[in-house]
Design an enzyme around this catalytic site. Structure first.
Site, PDB file in Angstrom:
ATOM      1  N   PRO A 179      57.343  37.047  48.316  1.00  0.00           N
ATOM      2  CA  PRO A 179      56.074  37.419  48.945  1.00  0.00           C
ATOM      3  C   PRO A 179      55.488  38.688  48.342  1.00  0.00           C
ATOM      4  CG  PRO A 179      57.904  38.137  50.310  1.00  0.00           C
ATOM      5  CD  PRO A 179      58.509  37.406  49.142  1.00  0.00           C
ATOM      6  N   GLY A 180      54.190  38.688  48.166  1.00  0.00           N
ATOM      7  CA  GLY A 180      53.492  39.891  47.713  1.00  0.00           C
ATOM      8  C   GLY A 180      52.463  40.276  48.761  1.00  0.00           C
ATOM      9  N   CYS A 206      28.110  50.828  36.392  1.00  0.00           N
ATOM     10  CA  CYS A 206      26.932  50.186  35.816  1.00  0.00           C
ATOM     11  C   CYS A 206      27.152  48.700  35.578  1.00  0.00           C
ATOM     12  CB  CYS A 206      26.565  50.874  34.515  1.00  0.00           C
ATOM     13  SG  CYS A 206      26.248  52.604  34.789  1.00  0.00           S
ATOM     14  N   GLU A 207      27.303  47.957  36.652  1.00  0.00           N
ATOM     15  CA  GLU A 207      27.438  46.494  36.619  1.00  0.00           C
ATOM     16  C   GLU A 207      26.856  45.991  37.929  1.00  0.00           C
ATOM     17  OE1 GLU A 207      29.070  44.545  34.310  1.00  0.00           O
ATOM     18  OE2 GLU A 207      30.004  46.135  33.147  1.00  0.00           O
ATOM     19  N   TYR A 219      46.790  43.772  45.285  1.00  0.00           N
ATOM     20  CA  TYR A 219      45.830  43.488  44.220  1.00  0.00           C
ATOM     21  C   TYR A 219      44.616  44.409  44.334  1.00  0.00           C
ATOM     22  CZ  TYR A 219      48.989  39.571  44.279  1.00  0.00           C
ATOM     23  OH  TYR A 219      50.135  38.825  44.282  1.00  0.00           O
ATOM     24  N   GLY A 229      52.927  33.611  47.904  1.00  0.00           N
ATOM     25  CA  GLY A 229      51.655  32.952  48.177  1.00  0.00           C
ATOM     26  C   GLY A 229      51.238  32.858  49.622  1.00  0.00           C
ATOM     27  N   ARG A 236      38.536  43.036  43.714  1.00  0.00           N
ATOM     28  CA  ARG A 236      38.628  41.706  44.315  1.00  0.00           C
ATOM     29  C   ARG A 236      37.270  41.119  44.717  1.00  0.00           C
ATOM     30  NH1 ARG A 236      41.039  40.494  48.440  1.00  0.00           N
ATOM     31  NH2 ARG A 236      41.826  38.527  47.698  1.00  0.00           N
TER      32      ARG A 236
END
Ligand SMILES: *Cc1c(COP(=O)(O)O)cnc(C)c1O
Length: 405
Positions: A260-261, A327-328, A356, A225, A298
């Site tokens: 940790p990431g 298409c969004e 991520y 985190g 993200r």
């Protein structure tokens, strides 16, 4: 300096580029902060699960924190020994638990009484003893984005202190469970130390009260985190982080486990995308690029900020929305972001894309996932091929029925 222009020409865009040397520096800085104590850094594989990325950490002596048996297999394949692998997550399936026990990993982080009973049953069936740790939810507000907050009772993660105690007593009384650790992970992208310190105090107190009833733990698992700089955040230094944790552990002989990431990979990664078109609708300027939300979600998912740099720097900067072809309306990398005038094929670099990013990607709109590239000692190499149309349809095409005449 990474030559992004050259990489974009060599490997095409959209493209993920990871600086392996930066990952090593981050790993070493964090490891160094816990010097003087027994510690294990277990890289959170979900942040960037590319096999070569995991291997890069394996070579530094890192362990792995995994949230599916697929991640456990990746960790093993990348060279992380079983005794440094942890298995976390709220919803482990029977076959995942079984395989984790068979691999004899360091421990499974149990997140509910029901799950612990399941682990007990499966270990018994295998006639094995499973090392476990309990994920405690300290009910502390980590003050981060609600989607990445995990340490409040309102979140699905972990158990409260009383349930944790009951779980340890259950484990102690089982001949197939060995309670070795305690775990908390209150959220991601943490930039304030106080919630971490408060959580550690609560969990350390629990360790002491368990000692009184003869449950002696070895591992104090503080989760991951640790936040990073995306824009102008003031982050926690590894030194302050380690000191805050260690100050709560006086009189306890525990190995610190840290997962940790983002801290290790986020700012090691860059997402390269080329301008397709520019257009203005009334007064609004849009830059349409070849990358999209299926590559990096993200911004769409968390409204996350990513610094975006145009390689071409000349010209007056005006505000633009940087959007992809999907298409969004949620398909954007940034809104009202100042960039100079751009032309077809100009290169944009999206920063902080190493965590991520690729892993949250999809094939939405039948778009193949980008290639991934590593840079190590100034040398670039491919670590994942760009997906082709054939790759995308591989698991469907055999089921096509014959077309009517
Ligand atoms: C996601 C996760 C991590 C890593 O989080 P970062 O914010 O990337 O450091 C660590 N531990 C657990 C249990 C997780 O779910």
């Amino acid at each position: 300096m990474i030559n992004f222009q050259e990489l974009a020409e060599k490997y095409k865009t959209p493209l993920y580029v990871y600086d392996f040397d930066y990952m090593k520096e981050q790993y070493n800085a964090l490891k160094e902060a816990f010097r003087g104590r027994k510690s294990l850094l277990s890289y959170a594989v979900k942040a960037n699960s590319n096999l070569s990325v995991v291997q890069n950490f394996a070579r530094l002596g890192s362990g792995a924190d995994c949230v599916s048996i697929g991640e456990v297999r990746r960790a093993l394949m990348a060279g992380i020994p079983p005794y440094k692998i942890l298995f976390s997550g709220v919803g482990k399936q029977d076959d995942e638990i079984q395989e984790a026990i068979e691999h004899d990993i360091l421990y499974i982080n149990a997140e509910s009484i029901a799950e612990l009973e399941r682990i007990d049953l499966i270990a018994k069936k295998l006639d094995k003893v499973c090392r476990i740790s309990v994920r405690v939810n300290p009910n502390i507000d980590p003050k981060t984005h609600p989607y990445i907050s995990t340490g409040l009772s309102a979140n699905k993660f972990g158990v409260d202190i009383d349930s944790a105690k009951r779980m340890y007593i259950f484990a102690k009384n089982s001949s197939h469970l060995d309670p070795v650790g305690i775990h908390f992970h209150i959220g991601s992208q943490l930039t304030e130390l106080e919630p971490i310190r408060e959580s550690a105090i609560i969990v350390a107190d629990l360790v002491r009260s368990l000692h009184v009833i003869d449950v002696d733990l070895k591992f104090f698992d503080i989760g991951g985190g640790l936040g990073v700089v995306y824009k102008d955040e003031i982050t926690i230094t590894p030194y302050d982080y380690a000191q805050a944790i260690l100050s709560t552990l006086t009189g306890l002989d525990l190995t610190i486990v840290c997962e940790p990431g983002r801290y290790l990979t986020a700012n090691a990664g860059y997402f390269l995308t080329r301008v397709l078109y520019e257009k203005t609708n009334k007064d609004k300027r849009f830059i349409i690029v070849d990358g999209a939300m299926n590559d990096l979600i993200r911004p769409s998912l968390y409204n996350a900020y990513h610094k975006i740099e145009a390689l071409k720097q000349e010209g007056e900067r005006t505000k633009a929305d940087i959007v992809g072809p999907v298409c969004e309306s949620g398909d954007f990398f940034a809104k009202d972001y100042e960039l100079p005038a751009l032309a077809h094929n100009d290169l944009l670099i999206v920063h902080s894309a190493g965590s991520y990013g690729f892993g949250m990607g999809s094939n939405y709109n039948t778009r193949g996932r980008s290639a991934e590239i590593a840079i190590e000692n100034g040398v670039d190499r491919m670590i994942r091929q760009r997906e082709t149309f054939e790759d995308i349809i591989a698991l469907e095409k055999d089921f096509l029925q014959e077309n009517n005449e």
